[in-house]
Design a protein around this motif. Structure first.
Motif, short mmCIF file in Angstrom:
data_model
loop_
_atom_site.label_atom_id
_atom_site.label_comp_id
_atom_site.label_asym_id
_atom_site.label_seq_id
_atom_site.Cartn_x
_atom_site.Cartn_y
_atom_site.Cartn_z
N VAL A 659 0.85 -1.18 0.00
CA VAL A 659 0.00 0.00 0.00
C VAL A 659 0.89 1.24 0.00
O VAL A 659 2.04 1.21 0.44
CB VAL A 659 -0.94 0.02 1.22
N ALA A 660 0.30 2.32 -0.47
CA ALA A 660 1.05 3.58 -0.54
C ALA A 660 1.33 4.12 0.85
O ALA A 660 0.60 3.82 1.81
CB ALA A 660 0.27 4.60 -1.36
N ALA A 661 2.36 4.95 0.95
CA ALA A 661 2.75 5.50 2.24
C ALA A 661 1.68 6.41 2.82
O ALA A 661 1.57 6.55 4.04
CB ALA A 661 4.06 6.27 2.10
N ASN A 662 0.87 7.01 1.96
CA ASN A 662 -0.20 7.90 2.43
C ASN A 662 -1.58 7.24 2.36
O ASN A 662 -2.60 7.91 2.28
CB ASN A 662 -0.21 9.19 1.60
N TYR A 663 -1.59 5.92 2.38
CA TYR A 663 -2.85 5.17 2.25
C TYR A 663 -3.81 5.52 3.39
O TYR A 663 -3.41 5.60 4.57
CB TYR A 663 -2.56 3.67 2.27
N VAL A 664 -5.09 5.73 3.04
CA VAL A 664 -6.16 5.95 4.00
C VAL A 664 -7.21 4.87 3.78
O VAL A 664 -7.61 4.61 2.64
CB VAL A 664 -6.80 7.35 3.85
N ILE A 746 3.17 -11.84 11.90
CA ILE A 746 2.95 -13.27 11.65
C ILE A 746 2.55 -13.43 10.19
O ILE A 746 1.39 -13.20 9.82
CB ILE A 746 1.86 -13.84 12.59
N ALA A 747 3.49 -13.84 9.35
CA ALA A 747 3.26 -13.87 7.90
C ALA A 747 2.12 -14.80 7.51
O ALA A 747 1.38 -14.53 6.56
CB ALA A 747 4.55 -14.25 7.18
N SER A 748 1.98 -15.90 8.24
CA SER A 748 0.94 -16.87 7.89
C SER A 748 -0.46 -16.31 8.04
O SER A 748 -1.40 -16.79 7.42
CB SER A 748 1.08 -18.12 8.77
N ARG A 749 -0.58 -15.26 8.84
CA ARG A 749 -1.91 -14.66 9.06
C ARG A 749 -2.30 -13.71 7.93
O ARG A 749 -3.41 -13.21 7.91
CB ARG A 749 -1.91 -13.91 10.38
N CYS A 750 -1.37 -13.46 7.00
CA CYS A 750 -1.66 -12.52 5.91
C CYS A 750 -2.33 -13.19 4.72
O CYS A 750 -2.70 -12.50 3.77
CB CYS A 750 -0.36 -11.86 5.45
N SER A 751 -2.47 -14.51 4.76
CA SER A 751 -3.00 -15.21 3.60
C SER A 751 -4.52 -15.25 3.58
O SER A 751 -5.11 -15.77 2.63
CB SER A 751 -2.46 -16.65 3.59
N SER A 752 -5.17 -14.71 4.61
CA SER A 752 -6.63 -14.81 4.73
C SER A 752 -7.36 -13.69 4.01
O SER A 752 -8.59 -13.69 3.97
CB SER A 752 -7.03 -14.81 6.21
N PHE A 753 -6.64 -12.72 3.45
CA PHE A 753 -7.32 -11.57 2.84
C PHE A 753 -6.57 -11.13 1.59
O PHE A 753 -5.43 -11.53 1.34
CB PHE A 753 -7.44 -10.41 3.84
N GLN A 754 -7.26 -10.30 0.79
CA GLN A 754 -6.68 -9.77 -0.44
C GLN A 754 -6.92 -8.27 -0.49
O GLN A 754 -7.98 -7.78 -0.12
CB GLN A 754 -7.30 -10.41 -1.69
N ARG A 755 -5.90 -7.56 -0.97
CA ARG A 755 -6.02 -6.11 -1.18
C ARG A 755 -6.10 -5.81 -2.67
O ARG A 755 -5.52 -6.53 -3.50
CB ARG A 755 -4.81 -5.38 -0.59
N ASP A 756 -6.80 -4.75 -3.00
CA ASP A 756 -6.83 -4.25 -4.36
C ASP A 756 -5.48 -3.58 -4.64
O ASP A 756 -5.10 -2.64 -3.93
CB ASP A 756 -7.96 -3.24 -4.51
N PRO A 757 -4.72 -4.05 -5.63
CA PRO A 757 -3.39 -3.47 -5.88
C PRO A 757 -3.43 -1.98 -6.19
O PRO A 757 -2.45 -1.27 -5.92
CB PRO A 757 -2.89 -4.27 -7.10
N ALA A 758 -4.56 -1.51 -6.75
CA ALA A 758 -4.61 -0.10 -7.13
C ALA A 758 -4.96 0.80 -5.95
O ALA A 758 -4.31 1.83 -5.73
CB ALA A 758 -5.64 0.09 -8.26
N THR A 759 -5.98 0.42 -5.18
CA THR A 759 -6.45 1.29 -4.09
C THR A 759 -5.92 0.89 -2.73
O THR A 759 -5.95 1.68 -1.78
CB THR A 759 -7.99 1.27 -4.04
#
Length: 948
Positions: A659-664, A746-759
């Motif tokens: 995510v961008a540094a200024n992500y809201v 905990i890296a294994s906990r990051c596999s449960s969701f997806q982010r939109d690469p653009a937003t």
């Protein structure tokens, strides 16, 4: 008698007497009244003091409070936390809504076992047991075992056991009427009940019926809930929804120079002309709290019948029947519809389309708030034989019987869109020769369809308005969820004395039990097929059986010796075999020691377990629009001020899109969040796990009770407890997953969701059930009890009970590198709760004053202006700005007058000083910025009791 000791319940053929008013039961033989049993043990004994801490709420205490349900009474115990499904959680869904549940030690309501007269209360597919179905008029007392009870009662008794003991041998009649109302002239409470009974040497029968109704309270009628951000906030529209009742075109040409913007209609203008649209501003946002209930409305009708018939001198038949019908009403704001989320854009051929090309729109169904009426009917029946016999010079008690419980549920929902109908209603439409707008085209009209103009704002009349009853009927059908659970339990017990030792009788109890649980919850077909805007869900259906056997021994070691007026041990073990996961054995060891007559020292060690429920194992897939704080939010999340979190967010830690540094964080309608936790505009899913194994627990207690002989009526107690739960059946939360991923690393906990690469917005998340990590808690219960009389002033009683939580910690998994997360003092996990009750009686007059204290709480900051601990260092999250709020105290008062004709008038006020708790932006156990367990205003009530 010492505080926190269990009052007796009769064992075998022995029955407790009614102590209510002037109704006195006919005494049984002295032989039968010699022995009693106490919650937490099956062994009959002559001494009610045991090695386990038990607190008792007797009939008099119940009558001297201004509450009409068992759950409300228990909720004021200092050992009790607020269950997740509180009446202030208007956004709750599923089969649990409307029930009253008790949560000992803040470990979860499904880790507290509920009994009626020592037998299980029926449960739903999630394992929760509704205390509200027990009519208060039928209750003699409530005993709360503050210790693990799995070795005696089996599954679920990890945090403790609540045993509701009904009246027996009741002779006469009694009627009660209760009416209460908040000072704001809302939330009216009514309760009416009557009890009839007769008893003689052949047997007894008692009937008790109760009708109870609590009107809903609306969020708009309280300052703390009228607005999402609370009263007097510097950002007055913070938390308002961008998906409003005014509707708008997504990326329409109404910005400066025709640039893309969210285009909403100028009120009173023609919606078919794009020149009449202007860019959306916060002034057109929706305050959804205006349409929500702060407290759900409930209505109950209950009937309890109990009888006993002596078939001979030493055998009796007993049976009881409980019927309860519960109805709960909820309302939340109209659905925030986004056409892009469901693939239902407005057709370019729609008569209402101002652009002449396909467009996406956003419109809240403000004209049709979402309502849910939940109805539950419960039928519970027990029957069995009990008696006693003499063998080897000792009396043995036995009982054998069956309990069956059935819950039938119906949920009626209204206010969610029919997606098929929406697609048709915003599809092609035309103006016919009759001057009316029709679906389809002039060449091929569509029958049975009603056209809708989602761009026509609330309050403006026009063709296709959502205020049109025909449009409403077409778009909003009724939805029906059904459920049914049954419990069948066969049990037999034998208890008595094996032989006598120098220090007393060696007691023995043995028993067997066979229980079958069967449950099903079926969401509406539209929701199962994903054809409704409601939360998607599939059927929960499953069953299991368990066969159990237990053994308990009470061994007296020393008696009447120096520094050992009494010394005994109690041991028990229970074997349980489940047909779905296998076997488990749980044991306990208790020690009771009286070094002197005035002092009792007690301690226990016990094993416990909680079997996975039908919903845990066989539950369907569900969905929800969750609220959370994204740790990667550069302004309000943990990334602000925590370089480690910011690095993980920006680097795509755990395989996630960076995510961008200024992500809201983006909320509904993909608009930037203005209040936190912020509700997502995307449905996240959750589900069950058929491979779950039981939770296991170890409980330790150590306590003392001092009752000085030189100060009659006074005692003081102190109990320490420690509960360790492993293999926790955890229903992950969105917040826990994100925090574990980005804050705990905990890296294994990051596999449960997806982010939109653009937003960067999280568009999908699955949070299921798993056996992982552990939960631990420890603390102290302190109590003082003093009863005394002054000849010229009357009788006085003072009770002071305090619970101090040393820690309540959880660990997300078994990885040694994973940090322990402390919960004590955060959100709804109070470190200290304390109650002081003062009671006075003189002749026909009486009064009770109760003080309820809650310690301060801490939460993550939602607004910079509210953050009073910006440099807080959290042991789990590291640098984490926090907000601390002060403690809260409520006061209750009641005055009584006993009249010559056996009537009692009571008037009182709960929260007599109209105290309002602090604003809590984390919304603990609530849908509002207020703790769901706090009082919501001053409640006046009048109660009348008539005995015959």
């Amino acid at each position: 008698m010492a505080l926190a000791m269990g009052t007796a319940i009769a064992a075998g053929p022995t029955f407790a007497q009614s102590t209510s008013g002037n109704m006195q039961a006919k005494p049984e033989s002295a032989k039968n009244l010699d022995v009693v049993t106490v919650t937490g043990s099956r062994i009959p004994r002559t001494d009610i003091e045991t090695a386990q801490p038990v607190v008792t709420i007797d009939r008099k205490q119940i009558e001297n409070q201004g509450f009409t349900s068992v759950a409300d009474i228990l909720q004021n115990l200092t050992e009790v936390g607020t269950p997740q499904i509180s009446r202030a959680n208007a956004l709750s869904s599923g089969e649990n809504v409307g029930g009253y549940y008790v949560d000992l030690r803040n470990l979860g309501a499904n880790r507290t076992l509920i009994l009626i007269n020592g037998k299980r209360l029926g449960q739903n597919t999630t394992g929760l047991q509704d205390l509200g179905q027990i009519p208060v008029s039928a209750i003699e007392r409530i005993e709360v075992l503050k210790d693990g009870g799995s070795s005696i009662y089996g599954s679920d008794a990890i945090a403790g056991v609540v045993n509701v003991i009904t009246r027996s041998n009741f002779t006469g009649a009694e009627a009660n009427a209760y009416v209460g109302e908040y000072e704001q002239a809302d939330g009216k409470k009514q309760s009416y009940d009557f009890t009839l009974g007769t008893a003689n040497e052949r047997g007894s029968i008692m009937l008790s019926a109760q009708y109870q109704k609590d009107d809903p309270v609306w969020a708009k009628d309280r300052d703390f809930s009228a607005y999402p951000s609370g009263p007097n906030h510097p950002e007055p529209t913070a938390g308002w929804s961008g998906i409003s009742q005014y509707g708008y075109i997504v990326k329409g040409p109404c910005g400066p120079g025709g640039k893309a913007a969210s285009c909403t209609l100028t009120p009173g203008t023609d919606p078919r002309n794009i020149a009449n649209y202007h860019p959306l501003t916060p002034a057109q946002y929706a305050n959804t709290n205006q349409q929500m209930t702060l407290q759900t409305g409930t209505e109950r009708t209950s009937l309890f019948v109990a009888g006993k018939y002596n078939l001979g001198d030493n055998i009796a038949f007993k049976s009881d029947f409980l019927y309860n019908k519960r109805r709960t009403s909820q309302q939340i704001a109209g659905y925030p519809y986004q056409s892009s989320a469901f693939g239902t854009p407005m057709s370019a051929e729609s008569y209402f389309n101002p652009l002449g090309k396909e467009l996406n729109f956003v419109r809240r169904g403000w004209e049709m708030p979402r309502t849910t009426d939940s109805e539950l009917e419960t039928y519970r029946w027990t029957a069995g034989f009990e008696g006693y016999f003499d063998f080897g010079g000792h009396t043995w008690n036995w009982d054998a019987g069956v309990m069956t419980n059935r819950n039938d549920m119906l949920k009626n929902g209204h206010g969610d869109f029919n997606l098929v109908a929406v697609g048709n209603a915003v599809g092609p439409s035309f103006l016919g020769s009759d001057g009316k707008v029709h679906c389809g085209t002039a060449a091929k009209p569509s029958t049975g369809c009603v056209p809708w103009n989602p761009l026509l704002p609330y309050g403006q009349a026009g063709v296709g308005s959502l205020a049109d009853p025909a449009v409403q009927q077409y778009l909003f059908p009724e939805y029906h969820d059904t459920g049914k659970t049954t419990t069948t339990d066969y049990a037999a017990n034998l208890a008595g004395t094996l032989f006598s030792l120098p220090a007393g009788d060696l007691g023995l109890a043995v028993g067997v039990e066979s229980r079958h649980e069967d449950g099903r919850f079926v969401p509406d077909a539209f929701n199962q097929a994903g054809l409704s805007s409601g939360l998607a869900a599939t059927t929960t259906s499953g069953k299991y059986s368990v066969k159990e056997a237990y053994l308990e021994l009470d061994v007296p070691l020393l008696k009447d010796m120096t520094m050992a007026r009494e010394l005994s041990v109690d041991m028990a073990s229970r074997y349980s075999h489940y047909d779905n996961f296998g076997s488990t054995t749980n044991s306990k060891f208790g020690l009771k020691w009286k070094p002197i007559e005035d002092l009792l020292v007690r301690g226990s060690w016990s094993q416990g377990f909680r079997a996975p429920t039908i919903s845990d194992l066989y539950g369907g897939i569900g969905s929800s629009f969750e609220s959370y704080i994204d740790p990667c939010d550069a302004k309000r999340g943990a990334a602000h001020g925590n370089p480690s979190v910011a690095t993980r967010c920006g680097s795509g830690f755990g395989g996630q899109a960076p995510v961008a540094a200024n992500y809201v964080q983006l909320g509904q309608a993909s608009l930037p969040c203005t209040t936190y936790p912020c509700q997502t505009g995307y449905q996240f899913t959750n589900g069950s796990n058929p491979n779950l194994t039981p939770e296991t627990a170890t409980t330790r207690t150590l306590g003392l009770i001092y009752s000085p002989h030189y100060l009659e009526g006074f005692d003081v107690s102190l109990d320490w407890y420690k509960i360790d739960i492993k293999h926790v059946i955890s229903a992950d939360t969105v917040q826990n997953i994100l925090d574990d991923c980005y804050q705990a690393g905990i890296a294994s906990r990051c596999s449960s969701f997806q982010r939109d690469p653009a937003t960067g917005v999280i568009t999908n998340m699955y949070y299921g059930l798993t056996n992982k990590g552990w939960e631990k808690t420890a603390g102290y219960d302190f109590g003082v009890n003093y009863r005394f009389s002054i000849a010229s002033a009357g009788q006085f009683a003072a009770r002071w009970n305090t619970t101090y939580v040393d820690y309540l910690n959880i660990k997300a998994d078994d990885n040694p590198a994973t940090k322990v997360q402390p919960l004590t003092g955060n959100n709804a996990n109070f470190r200290v709760r304390s109650n002081l009750s003062l009671d006075w009686t003189r002749g026909i007059f009486g009064a009770t004053w109760t003080v309820r204290y809650y310690s301060g709480m801490t939460e993550k900051c939602s607004f910079t202006t509210e953050c009073n601990e910006p440099d807080h260092v959290d042991p789990f999250y590291g640098v984490q700005p926090m907000r601390h709020v002060a403690s809260t105290t409520f006061n209750d008062v009641q005055f009584r007058w006993s009249m010559p004709w056996k009537g009692v008038i009571s008037v009182g006020a709960n929260n007599v000083f109209d105290k309002v708790g602090p604003i809590m932006y984390s919304k603990p156990n609530s849908s509002f910025v207020y703790y769901g367990g706090f009082d919501i205003g001053r409640l006046y009530y009048l109660k009348y009791t008539q005995r015959f």
